[in-house]
Scaffold this motif. Structure first.
Motif, PDB file in Angstrom:
ATOM      1  N   SER A   8      -3.162   0.602  -3.667  1.00  9.53           N
ATOM      2  CA  SER A   8      -2.565  -0.647  -3.194  1.00  9.53           C
ATOM      3  C   SER A   8      -2.377  -1.605  -4.367  1.00  9.53           C
ATOM      4  CB  SER A   8      -3.450  -1.299  -2.128  1.00  9.53           C
ATOM      5  OG  SER A   8      -4.723  -1.634  -2.677  1.00  9.53           O
TER       6      SER A   8
ATOM      7  N   PHE B  94       4.474  11.585  17.822  1.00 10.92           N
ATOM      8  CA  PHE B  94       3.157  11.760  17.233  1.00 10.92           C
ATOM      9  C   PHE B  94       2.493  10.384  17.232  1.00 10.92           C
ATOM     10  CE2 PHE B  94       0.050  14.107  15.158  1.00 10.92           C
ATOM     11  CZ  PHE B  94      -0.292  13.626  13.896  1.00 10.92           C
TER      12      PHE B  94
ATOM     13  N   TYR C 133       0.564   5.322   1.260  1.00  6.06           N
ATOM     14  CA  TYR C 133      -0.184   6.308   2.011  1.00  6.06           C
ATOM     15  C   TYR C 133       0.460   7.667   1.800  1.00  6.06           C
ATOM     16  CZ  TYR C 133      -2.844   2.892   4.778  1.00  6.06           C
ATOM     17  OH  TYR C 133      -3.705   1.906   5.184  1.00  6.06           O
TER      18      TYR C 133
ATOM     19  N   ALA D  46       1.069  17.004  10.668  1.00  3.73           N
ATOM     20  CA  ALA D  46       0.100  17.059  11.767  1.00  3.73           C
ATOM     21  C   ALA D  46      -1.250  16.424  11.407  1.00  3.73           C
ATOM     22  CB  ALA D  46      -0.111  18.498  12.247  1.00  3.73           C
ATOM     23  N   GLU D  47      -1.255  15.553  10.401  1.00  4.64           N
ATOM     24  CA  GLU D  47      -2.470  14.823  10.063  1.00  4.64           C
ATOM     25  C   GLU D  47      -2.157  13.332  10.001  1.00  4.64           C
ATOM     26  OE1 GLU D  47      -4.448  18.212   7.135  1.00  4.64           O
ATOM     27  OE2 GLU D  47      -4.398  16.111   6.531  1.00  4.64           O
ATOM     28  N   GLY D  48      -3.209  12.516  10.015  1.00  2.00           N
ATOM     29  CA  GLY D  48      -2.999  11.087   9.845  1.00  2.00           C
ATOM     30  C   GLY D  48      -2.786  10.740   8.383  1.00  2.00           C
ATOM     31  N   PRO D  49      -2.125   9.628   8.103  1.00  2.34           N
ATOM     32  CA  PRO D  49      -1.941   9.187   6.714  1.00  2.34           C
ATOM     33  C   PRO D  49      -3.284   8.848   6.073  1.00  2.34           C
ATOM     34  CG  PRO D  49      -0.489   7.990   8.213  1.00  2.34           C
ATOM     35  CD  PRO D  49      -1.463   8.728   9.056  1.00  2.34           C
TER      36      PRO D  49
ATOM     37  N   GLY E 242      -6.721   8.135  12.192  1.00  2.00           N
ATOM     38  CA  GLY E 242      -7.173   9.379  12.783  1.00  2.00           C
ATOM     39  C   GLY E 242      -6.172  10.489  12.520  1.00  2.00           C
ATOM     40  N   ALA E 243      -6.463  11.681  13.050  1.00  2.00           N
ATOM     41  CA  ALA E 243      -5.622  12.858  12.788  1.00  2.00           C
ATOM     42  C   ALA E 243      -4.405  12.926  13.697  1.00  2.00           C
ATOM     43  CB  ALA E 243      -6.447  14.130  12.923  1.00  2.00           C
TER      44      ALA E 243
ATOM     45  N   PHE F  10       5.671  -0.377   7.821  1.00  2.00           N
ATOM     46  CA  PHE F  10       5.840   0.851   7.057  1.00  2.00           C
ATOM     47  C   PHE F  10       7.307   1.144   6.766  1.00  2.00           C
ATOM     48  CE2 PHE F  10       1.732   2.993   6.901  1.00  2.00           C
ATOM     49  CZ  PHE F  10       0.989   2.256   7.808  1.00  2.00           C
ATOM     50  N   GLY F  11       7.547   1.805   5.634  1.00  2.00           N
ATOM     51  CA  GLY F  11       8.845   2.384   5.352  1.00  2.00           C
ATOM     52  C   GLY F  11       8.983   3.705   6.090  1.00  2.00           C
ATOM     53  N   GLN F  12      10.166   4.334   5.953  1.00  2.00           N
ATOM     54  CA  GLN F  12      10.463   5.564   6.691  1.00  2.00           C
ATOM     55  C   GLN F  12       9.785   6.793   6.104  1.00  2.00           C
ATOM     56  OE1 GLN F  12      12.584   3.433   5.143  1.00  2.00           O
ATOM     57  NE2 GLN F  12      14.655   3.688   5.982  1.00  2.00           N
TER      58      GLN F  12
ATOM     59  N   PHE G  20      -4.978   6.670   2.807  1.00  2.00           N
ATOM     60  CA  PHE G  20      -4.725   5.609   1.844  1.00  2.00           C
ATOM     61  C   PHE G  20      -4.777   6.156   0.430  1.00  2.00           C
ATOM     62  CE2 PHE G  20      -4.643   1.649  -0.204  1.00  2.00           C
ATOM     63  CZ  PHE G  20      -5.686   1.594  -1.123  1.00  2.00           C
TER      64      PHE G  20
ATOM     65  N   LEU H  55      -0.629   7.808  16.386  1.00  2.00           N
ATOM     66  CA  LEU H  55      -1.688   7.617  15.405  1.00  2.00           C
ATOM     67  C   LEU H  55      -2.476   6.357  15.707  1.00  2.00           C
ATOM     68  CD1 LEU H  55       0.450   8.561  12.346  1.00  2.00           C
ATOM     69  CD2 LEU H  55      -1.706   9.666  12.901  1.00  2.00           C
TER      70      LEU H  55
ATOM     71  N   LYS I 283       0.735  11.569   3.546  1.00  2.00           N
ATOM     72  CA  LYS I 283       0.553  12.206   4.856  1.00  2.00           C
ATOM     73  C   LYS I 283       0.969  13.677   4.799  1.00  2.00           C
ATOM     74  CE  LYS I 283       1.767  11.820   9.750  1.00  2.00           C
ATOM     75  NZ  LYS I 283       2.080  13.255   9.868  1.00  2.00           N
TER      76      LYS I 283
ATOM     77  N   GLN J 264      11.250   8.825  10.765  1.00  2.00           N
ATOM     78  CA  GLN J 264      10.999   7.389  10.849  1.00  2.00           C
ATOM     79  C   GLN J 264       9.592   7.075  10.379  1.00  2.00           C
ATOM     80  OE1 GLN J 264      12.224   5.142  14.243  1.00  2.00           O
ATOM     81  NE2 GLN J 264      13.609   6.726  14.981  1.00  2.00           N
ATOM     82  N   GLY J 265       9.409   5.827  10.029  1.00  2.00           N
ATOM     83  CA  GLY J 265       8.079   5.380   9.653  1.00  2.00           C
ATOM     84  C   GLY J 265       7.214   5.172  10.875  1.00  2.00           C
TER      85      GLY J 265
ATOM     86  N   LEU K 239       0.840  -1.196   0.000  1.00  2.00           N
ATOM     87  CA  LEU K 239       0.000   0.000   0.000  1.00  2.00           C
ATOM     88  C   LEU K 239       0.876   1.247   0.000  1.00  2.00           C
ATOM     89  CD1 LEU K 239      -1.012  -2.198   2.408  1.00  2.00           C
ATOM     90  CD2 LEU K 239      -3.021  -0.737   2.286  1.00  2.00           C
TER      91      LEU K 239
ATOM     92  N   PHE L 256       4.357   7.210   2.356  1.00  2.00           N
ATOM     93  CA  PHE L 256       4.817   5.993   3.009  1.00  2.00           C
ATOM     94  C   PHE L 256       4.388   4.782   2.195  1.00  2.00           C
ATOM     95  CE2 PHE L 256       6.338   7.544   7.040  1.00  2.00           C
ATOM     96  CZ  PHE L 256       5.597   8.677   7.305  1.00  2.00           C
TER      97      PHE L 256
END
Lengths: 118, 114
Positions: free
Chosen positions: A49, B88, A36, A41-44, B106-107, A108-110, A46, B90, A38, B41-42, A34, A89
């Motif tokens: 894939s 952070f 993602y 200050a937010e979530g990843p 989520g955020a 996940f990758g970096q 999708f 998540l 980002k 980092q991931g 997959l 990511f």
């Protein structure tokens, strides 16, 4: 032990050109991959894939390529837009764990910071 | 609107204090996850839960605890045993049986040490 690696910390591209983000993995048991996106200050979120039974999956401007023999996948964005500037990511999963069942764990990758210049 | 809600957005921890991060989802997902992201980092998996009243350690569970008493909720407690909690955090959820391994996030909560 980094099983998923994104070796380029950053990538800079001109608007309208192609962006190519790369990802390598070491575990041959991974069978689903997959990407993602980002923002700070937010979530990843999708993006796209691909299953290991395919070598290409396309969704609009985004295409993911999988080379199983090389254990390598890449994300192509064409044409790139300034709004694509974000951290990308790659992640991988496999239908395995100690109990022999899939629980959806992602590795996940970096991440790669993509900057698209107007 | 369906989604994952994390609160608070920012959190400060004093030395020796336990703090709890909230994660609620209304996606009717069975599985929920907690990740930690550090600069450069991931995402690293802390804990995950496949079903109510069950959870498993991830790759970096030391200094953290979780509970899963309701399908919608998966709170994470950062204990005083976690010596480097600034990161952070998540939360994510998924329904592996329906859309293979796509996790929705989520955020995030940014935790800092005073």
């Amino acid at each position: 032990d980094q099983q998923v690696k994104q070796n380029s910390p950053s990538l800079s591209v001109q608007e309208g050109r192609i962006s190519i983000l790369n990802c390598d993995y070491t575990n041959s048991m991974f069978d689903y991959f997959l990407w993602y996106k980002k923002y700070p200050a937010e979530g990843p979120t999708f993006l796209i894939s691909i299953s290991s039974i395919k070598d290409k999956n396309e969704d609009g401007r985004f295409t993911v390529f999988l080379n199983k023999s090389a254990k390598h996948l890449s994300l192509h964005i064409v044409p790139s837009q300034p709004g694509d500037s974000a951290v990308y990511f790659c992640a991988a999963s496999g239908a395995f764990n100690a109990g022999g069942t899939s629980y959806g764990k992602l590795t996940f990758g970096q991440g790669t910071i993509l900057t698209v210049h107007p | 609107d369906g989604g994952i809600t994390q609160s608070p957005k920012y959190l400060f921890r004093k030395e020796g204090q336990n703090v709890t991060l909230s994660c609620e989802q209304n996606l009717n997902h069975d599985a929920m996850y907690w990740y930690r992201q550090d600069p450069g980092q991931g995402l690293r998996l802390i804990y995950y839960s496949q079903i109510v009243n069950d959870f498993q350690k991830g790759d970096i569970a030391e200094g953290y605890s979780v509970s899963r008493e309701k399908k919608e909720s998966f709170p994470l407690t950062v204990t005083s045993a976690q010596k480097n909690p600034t990161a952070f955090y998540l939360c994510a959820s998924s329904n592996p049986g329906l859309a293979r391994n796509i996790q929705y996030f989520g955020a995030g909560t940014r935790l800092s040490v005073l």
